[in-house]
Motif scaffolding. Sequence first.
Motif, PDB file in Angstrom:
ATOM      1  N   UNK A  97       2.450   4.870 -10.903  1.00 56.47           N
ATOM      2  CA  UNK A  97       2.049   3.919  -9.872  1.00 56.47           C
ATOM      3  C   UNK A  97       2.090   4.593  -8.497  1.00 56.47           C
ATOM      4  N   UNK A  98       1.204   4.144  -7.602  1.00 58.05           N
ATOM      5  CA  UNK A  98       1.161   4.702  -6.251  1.00 58.05           C
ATOM      6  C   UNK A  98       1.898   3.834  -5.247  1.00 58.05           C
ATOM      7  N   UNK A  99       2.280   2.621  -5.635  1.00 56.49           N
ATOM      8  CA  UNK A  99       3.047   1.755  -4.750  1.00 56.49           C
ATOM      9  C   UNK A  99       4.032   0.925  -5.552  1.00 56.49           C
ATOM     10  N   UNK A 100       4.935   0.256  -4.850  1.00 55.95           N
ATOM     11  CA  UNK A 100       6.042  -0.428  -5.500  1.00 55.95           C
ATOM     12  C   UNK A 100       5.636  -1.779  -6.083  1.00 55.95           C
ATOM     13  N   UNK A 101       6.374  -2.186  -7.099  1.00 55.95           N
ATOM     14  CA  UNK A 101       6.298  -3.531  -7.659  1.00 55.95           C
ATOM     15  C   UNK A 101       7.565  -4.279  -7.259  1.00 55.95           C
ATOM     16  N   UNK A 102       7.503  -5.599  -7.287  1.00 54.72           N
ATOM     17  CA  UNK A 102       8.640  -6.424  -6.869  1.00 54.72           C
ATOM     18  C   UNK A 102       9.201  -7.169  -8.073  1.00 54.72           C
ATOM     19  N   UNK A 103      10.495  -6.967  -8.326  1.00 53.67           N
ATOM     20  CA  UNK A 103      11.186  -7.654  -9.422  1.00 53.67           C
ATOM     21  C   UNK A 103      12.023  -8.790  -8.849  1.00 53.67           C
ATOM     22  N   UNK A 104      11.866  -9.972  -9.421  1.00 53.40           N
ATOM     23  CA  UNK A 104      12.604 -11.155  -8.969  1.00 53.40           C
ATOM     24  C   UNK A 104      13.227 -11.844 -10.179  1.00 53.40           C
ATOM     25  N   UNK A 105      14.485 -12.245 -10.040  1.00 51.78           N
ATOM     26  CA  UNK A 105      15.150 -13.093 -11.033  1.00 51.78           C
ATOM     27  C   UNK A 105      15.672 -14.327 -10.315  1.00 51.78           C
ATOM     28  N   UNK A 106      15.529 -15.492 -10.936  1.00 49.26           N
ATOM     29  CA  UNK A 106      16.000 -16.730 -10.327  1.00 49.26           C
ATOM     30  C   UNK A 106      17.318 -17.168 -10.956  1.00 49.26           C
ATOM     31  N   UNK A 107      17.980 -18.102 -10.305  1.00 51.14           N
ATOM     32  CA  UNK A 107      19.256 -18.608 -10.813  1.00 51.14           C
ATOM     33  C   UNK A 107      19.096 -19.382 -12.111  1.00 51.14           C
ATOM     34  N   UNK A 108      17.863 -19.799 -12.431  1.00 51.88           N
ATOM     35  CA  UNK A 108      17.591 -20.481 -13.702  1.00 51.88           C
ATOM     36  C   UNK A 108      17.129 -19.503 -14.782  1.00 51.88           C
ATOM     37  N   UNK A 109      17.378 -18.191 -14.577  1.00 48.81           N
ATOM     38  CA  UNK A 109      17.163 -17.160 -15.587  1.00 48.81           C
ATOM     39  C   UNK A 109      15.687 -16.916 -15.913  1.00 48.81           C
ATOM     40  N   UNK A 110      14.822 -17.046 -14.924  1.00 48.11           N
ATOM     41  CA  UNK A 110      13.421 -16.655 -15.068  1.00 48.11           C
ATOM     42  C   UNK A 110      13.221 -15.372 -14.279  1.00 48.11           C
ATOM     43  N   UNK A 116       0.826  -1.205   0.000  1.00 46.64           N
ATOM     44  CA  UNK A 116       0.000   0.000   0.000  1.00 46.64           C
ATOM     45  C   UNK A 116       0.851   1.241   0.000  1.00 46.64           C
ATOM     46  N   UNK A 117       0.308   2.368  -0.513  1.00 44.97           N
ATOM     47  CA  UNK A 117       1.091   3.604  -0.594  1.00 44.97           C
ATOM     48  C   UNK A 117       1.568   4.108   0.760  1.00 44.97           C
ATOM     49  N   UNK A 118       0.806   3.837   1.812  1.00 44.22           N
ATOM     50  CA  UNK A 118       1.158   4.315   3.142  1.00 44.22           C
ATOM     51  C   UNK A 118       1.686   3.201   4.036  1.00 44.22           C
ATOM     52  N   UNK A 119       1.938   2.028   3.477  1.00 43.21           N
ATOM     53  CA  UNK A 119       2.416   0.895   4.263  1.00 43.21           C
ATOM     54  C   UNK A 119       3.874   0.609   3.924  1.00 43.21           C
ATOM     55  N   UNK A 120       4.701   0.544   4.962  1.00 44.15           N
ATOM     56  CA  UNK A 120       6.125   0.261   4.768  1.00 44.15           C
ATOM     57  C   UNK A 120       6.362  -1.225   5.008  1.00 44.15           C
ATOM     58  N   UNK A 121       6.937  -1.889   4.007  1.00 42.19           N
ATOM     59  CA  UNK A 121       7.132  -3.335   4.063  1.00 42.19           C
ATOM     60  C   UNK A 121       8.603  -3.705   4.057  1.00 42.19           C
ATOM     61  N   UNK A 122       8.929  -4.734   4.794  1.00 39.01           N
ATOM     62  CA  UNK A 122      10.214  -5.414   4.696  1.00 39.01           C
ATOM     63  C   UNK A 122       9.964  -6.730   3.979  1.00 39.01           C
ATOM     64  N   UNK A 123      10.654  -6.939   2.853  1.00 40.66           N
ATOM     65  CA  UNK A 123      10.502  -8.180   2.088  1.00 40.66           C
ATOM     66  C   UNK A 123      11.814  -8.940   2.167  1.00 40.66           C
ATOM     67  N   UNK A 124      11.736 -10.177   2.606  1.00 34.72           N
ATOM     68  CA  UNK A 124      12.916 -11.012   2.827  1.00 34.72           C
ATOM     69  C   UNK A 124      12.863 -12.213   1.892  1.00 34.72           C
ATOM     70  N   UNK A 125      13.980 -12.497   1.239  1.00 37.31           N
ATOM     71  CA  UNK A 125      14.085 -13.700   0.409  1.00 37.31           C
ATOM     72  C   UNK A 125      14.868 -14.755   1.172  1.00 37.31           C
ATOM     73  N   UNK A 126      14.308 -15.955   1.207  1.00 41.15           N
ATOM     74  CA  UNK A 126      14.973 -17.096   1.827  1.00 41.15           C
ATOM     75  C   UNK A 126      15.048 -18.220   0.802  1.00 41.15           C
TER      76      UNK A 126
END
Length: 258
Positions: free
Chosen positions: A73-86, A26-36
């Motif tokens: 855009x009013x909020x962020x999008x998340x970009x992800x790349x994998x080790x298998x090139x997707x 959300x535009x007013x919500x601060x998120x921490x996104x963790x990759x495991x």
Amino acid sequence: MSAYNYVVTAHKPTNVTHSCVGNFTGPQQLNLIIAKCTRIEIHLLTPQGLQPMLDVPIYGRIATLELFRPHGETQDLLFIATERFVVCVLQWDAEANMVVTRAMRDVSDGIETPTHKGHGQIGIIDPDCRLTALHLYDGFLNAIPFDNKGKLTEAFYIKLKEREVLDIKFLYGCPKPTIVVLYQDDKVARHVKTYEVSLKDHNSVEGPWSQHNLDTGSDFIIPVPPPFCGVLIIGENKIVYYGASASKEIPIRAKIAF
């Protein structure tokens, strides 16, 4: 009679490999996104602390995790790349209270040799959200422009003279997408060089500045936002700021334990 063993992982991965902070849910919500490794955890920052929101499986080992915000855009999008090139672009659906896939693509080539030097696979996003760049193969940079809706368009390759790339970042405040490359030559000396990327001609030209013979052990570069722009180069003995018209060195004081 043959015997077979079927082996599965009993526990979810716990090792944190990547993290980013932004306004994803959300535009007013601060998120921490963790990759495991093969999962992402989305947390919400509240006055009481971090509140877990969602645990999302990713079909592949995560190599790049970046938040970005296309124009309009009013909020962020998340970009992800994998080790298998997707690669994929994820978006938060507030009505369904879930993550949805906005774009996904396989960017593997299968012809060139996957990079194994330096930091391995590297993924970066232009601060002005004009394109993303992936260093997947030695001597090449895979550039994927974004359209005005944040969707991935036709990719193209940029040839790099630098074979042993240690780190790559986009610079802030440049009229054209500009990358800075930290690399090591055959004599183990380390240098940085900039390139401007032309989205129209699908090629690159030498950028506004370069610097040779850096501090031994220079391993990471950190882009500096406006008004200063430029980069910080983190070495073993000092931190160096480089820009188009100025430079500054800060020695790192070693702590001696008795």
